[in-house]
Design an enzyme around this catalytic site. Sequence first.
Site, PDB file in Angstrom:
ATOM      1  N   SER A  23       0.867  -1.316   0.120  1.00 59.39           N
ATOM      2  CA  SER A  23       0.093  -0.161  -0.307  1.00 59.39           C
ATOM      3  C   SER A  23       0.916   1.053   0.124  1.00 59.39           C
ATOM      4  O   SER A  23       0.480   2.248   0.065  1.00 59.39           O
ATOM      5  CB  SER A  23      -0.913  -0.537   0.908  1.00 59.39           C
ATOM      6  N   ASN A 110      -2.269  -2.945  12.649  1.00 59.62           N
ATOM      7  CA  ASN A 110      -3.209  -2.190  12.808  1.00 59.62           C
ATOM      8  C   ASN A 110      -3.732  -1.154  13.527  1.00 59.62           C
ATOM      9  O   ASN A 110      -5.104  -0.288  13.085  1.00 59.62           O
ATOM     10  CB  ASN A 110      -4.782  -3.115  13.389  1.00 59.62           C
ATOM     11  N   THR A 155     -40.243  27.268 -11.191  1.00 57.19           N
ATOM     12  CA  THR A 155     -40.200  26.115 -10.440  1.00 57.19           C
ATOM     13  C   THR A 155     -40.192  25.219 -12.232  1.00 57.19           C
ATOM     14  O   THR A 155     -40.764  25.813 -12.817  1.00 57.19           O
ATOM     15  CB  THR A 155     -41.687  26.136  -9.722  1.00 57.19           C
ATOM     16  N   HIS A 156     -39.776  24.451 -12.216  1.00 53.41           N
ATOM     17  CA  HIS A 156     -40.042  23.398 -13.201  1.00 53.41           C
ATOM     18  C   HIS A 156     -39.132  24.104 -14.259  1.00 53.41           C
ATOM     19  O   HIS A 156     -38.962  23.488 -15.791  1.00 53.41           O
ATOM     20  CB  HIS A 156     -40.892  22.517 -13.501  1.00 53.41           C
ATOM     21  N   SER A 277     -12.722  26.759 -27.632  1.00 55.51           N
ATOM     22  CA  SER A 277     -13.143  25.204 -28.836  1.00 55.51           C
ATOM     23  C   SER A 277     -12.164  25.487 -29.322  1.00 55.51           C
ATOM     24  O   SER A 277     -11.347  26.452 -30.609  1.00 55.51           O
ATOM     25  CB  SER A 277     -15.098  25.913 -29.210  1.00 55.51           C
ATOM     26  N   LYS A 283     -16.851  30.424 -29.127  1.00 55.31           N
ATOM     27  CA  LYS A 283     -17.046  29.573 -28.262  1.00 55.31           C
ATOM     28  C   LYS A 283     -16.239  29.722 -26.949  1.00 55.31           C
ATOM     29  O   LYS A 283     -15.158  30.563 -26.731  1.00 55.31           O
ATOM     30  CB  LYS A 283     -17.222  28.257 -28.191  1.00 55.31           C
ATOM     31  N   ASN A 285     -16.507  28.580 -23.392  1.00 54.02           N
ATOM     32  CA  ASN A 285     -16.878  27.210 -22.343  1.00 54.02           C
ATOM     33  C   ASN A 285     -17.316  26.908 -20.877  1.00 54.02           C
ATOM     34  O   ASN A 285     -16.675  27.546 -20.381  1.00 54.02           O
ATOM     35  CB  ASN A 285     -16.579  26.055 -23.236  1.00 54.02           C
ATOM     36  N   GLU A 290     -19.072  22.448 -15.724  1.00 50.78           N
ATOM     37  CA  GLU A 290     -19.051  21.299 -16.326  1.00 50.78           C
ATOM     38  C   GLU A 290     -18.659  20.398 -15.252  1.00 50.78           C
ATOM     39  O   GLU A 290     -19.396  19.667 -15.043  1.00 50.78           O
ATOM     40  CB  GLU A 290     -19.108  21.263 -17.717  1.00 50.78           C
ATOM     41  N   TYR A 317     -10.250  -6.623  12.719  1.00 49.02           N
ATOM     42  CA  TYR A 317      -9.259  -6.199  11.033  1.00 49.02           C
ATOM     43  C   TYR A 317      -9.074  -6.592  10.138  1.00 49.02           C
ATOM     44  O   TYR A 317      -9.184  -8.050  10.453  1.00 49.02           O
ATOM     45  CB  TYR A 317      -8.331  -5.029  11.453  1.00 49.02           C
ATOM     46  N   GLN A 322      -7.972  -1.814   3.737  1.00 45.80           N
ATOM     47  CA  GLN A 322      -7.027  -0.728   3.243  1.00 45.80           C
ATOM     48  C   GLN A 322      -7.269  -0.334   1.581  1.00 45.80           C
ATOM     49  O   GLN A 322      -6.614   0.693   1.054  1.00 45.80           O
ATOM     50  CB  GLN A 322      -5.868  -2.662   2.757  1.00 45.80           C
ATOM     51  N   LYS A 325      -8.603   3.543   1.812  1.00 43.30           N
ATOM     52  CA  LYS A 325      -7.292   5.025   1.262  1.00 43.30           C
ATOM     53  C   LYS A 325      -7.077   5.526   0.322  1.00 43.30           C
ATOM     54  O   LYS A 325      -7.908   6.825  -0.114  1.00 43.30           O
ATOM     55  CB  LYS A 325      -6.104   4.549   1.802  1.00 43.30           C
TER      56      LYS A 325
HETATM   57  N1  ARG Z   1      -2.029  -1.095   4.951  1.00 43.41           N
HETATM   58  C1  ARG Z   1      -2.581  -1.495   5.616  1.00 43.41           C
HETATM   59  C2  ARG Z   1      -4.409  -0.950   5.428  1.00 43.41           C
HETATM   60  O1  ARG Z   1      -3.554  -0.154   5.228  1.00 43.41           O
HETATM   61  C3  ARG Z   1      -2.008  -1.220   7.291  1.00 43.41           C
HETATM   62  C4  ARG Z   1      -2.858  -2.749   8.004  1.00 43.41           C
HETATM   63  C5  ARG Z   1      -2.152  -3.229   7.634  1.00 43.41           C
HETATM   64  N2  ARG Z   1      -2.066  -4.296   9.185  1.00 43.41           N
HETATM   65  C6  ARG Z   1      -2.607  -6.382   9.220  1.00 43.41           C
HETATM   66  N3  ARG Z   1      -2.333  -7.027   9.459  1.00 43.41           N
HETATM   67  N4  ARG Z   1      -1.970  -6.012   7.778  1.00 43.41           N
HETATM   68  O2  ARG Z   1      -5.125  -1.475   6.221  1.00 43.41           O
END
Ligand code: ARG
Length: 473
Positions: A23, A110, A155-156, A277, A283, A285, A290, A317, A322, A325
């Site tokens: 990660s 964890n 409205t509408h 454009s 144009k 834009n 958007e 956990y 993971q 993120k």
């Molecule tokens: N990279 C893991 C996560 O984002 C970290 C925690 C890892 N813990 C484990 N027991 N493998 O969740």
Amino acid sequence: MAQLWGGRFTKETDQLVYRFNASISFDKKFYRQDMEGSIAHVKMLGKQGILTEAEAREISSAIKGMLQEVEEGTLEISHEYEDIHSFVEAVLIERLGDVGKKLHTGRSRNDQVALDMRLYIRQEVLEADSLLEGLLQAVLAVMEENTDTFMPGFTHLQKAQPVTLAHHMGAYFEMFKRDRQRMEDIYHRMNYCPLGSGALAGTTYDLDRYDTAAQMGFAGPTLNSMDGVSDRDYLIEFLSALSTIMMHLSRFSEEVIIWNSNEYQFVEIDDAYSTGSSIMPQKKNPDIAELVRGKTGRVYGALMSLLTTMKGIPLAYNKDMQEDKELTFDAIDTVKGCLALFTGMLSTMKFQKDRMEASAKHGFTNATDAADYLVNHGVPFRDAHGIVGKLVLYCIEKNVAIDDLDLEELKQISPVFEKDIFEAVSMETCVEKRLTIGAPGQKAMEQVIALEKGYLSHDWKESIADWETQLLE
Ligand code: ARG
């Protein structure tokens, strides 16, 4: 490949497995929070006599040094490590030898990752709040200047009744104000420290979880270690609040796009916030609006994705988590970008007041007021509604507004009409008669603007103590 475990393995991890599992490419984003969490942890271990004070000092000053080097660009976070936690620990051990190996005492990745993400997102909540505050200032500035700029209310998407630009903007002020309140709410609810939850069942060391929580500005420690490592509610709430911000921005964008069209010409987006454009020279834009509208889907996607990831995870956990993120980082980065750009676009946008007023005049937005006039002269409302309906039809055929007719024509439709009808259906009267709080009348709007100013004069973030300087000194 560099990893923190391996003692009980007899084979090397398969390369593909290693990459699938790693990660670091995204959790390096919270290197600062990871290092700060480690500093707080190790200081507490020293105070508790779990490490000697000297060991704690040595480790924390080494991590502070690493933090500085990463920020200055002299220490590069290498993707050779599985995650940011492994990287920090490995560099520490490389620099301090055996003492460095004591950092992870009484901690699991964890609770470490749960802490890092919370610290990171807590900061993002504050940043989103500041950006919303900036947007509110920009909206308020338009309101203050336009309490007497008439425009049609819809409205509408059909012209309905006249309002003012200040009143229309005021609706967005309320929306973004609630978005800010959600940030404040989330901040306080998430502000508990999971560090010390261990892998899931706490630890056998005599950790002082109140101490680490206080060092990092949390209101206290989380009260259940299994929940501490596996709670992602605060992210779901955050993504939901971000989705709501995007929904509001997207509605506003949609209006800007319509208002900026050739047909409406209610606004002109500044050159700095529009694009051209490659083929059509005429144009200009509204790409920013958007894109904001378009990016809304991506933020909703993050919310749906995390809700789905979390729905089947048994305590505590699991590696699925993971996945929280990348999507959260993407969502918050997207929202921050949209808030900043939208604010810039709004505060440089020109409102074509004459076009707005002319449009309000030529769309029978005063028809309700004409009916009310008849009611005030003794005609039952349902009959008045019918009479004004006929009047509107007559005007459409003649291609004129109600106020363009002369009294004779009006009297042919209903003898109840007198000279004072013209004043009764003028734009000024239509708006100014609406004086209850929340309505577009100027006096009512001024009261609201004063209240909103009072609201903006106080920033809830000011009561948050600066824990970071203290931790790092
Ligand atoms: N990279 C893991 C996560 O984002 C970290 C925690 C890892 N813990 C484990 N027991 N493998 O969740």
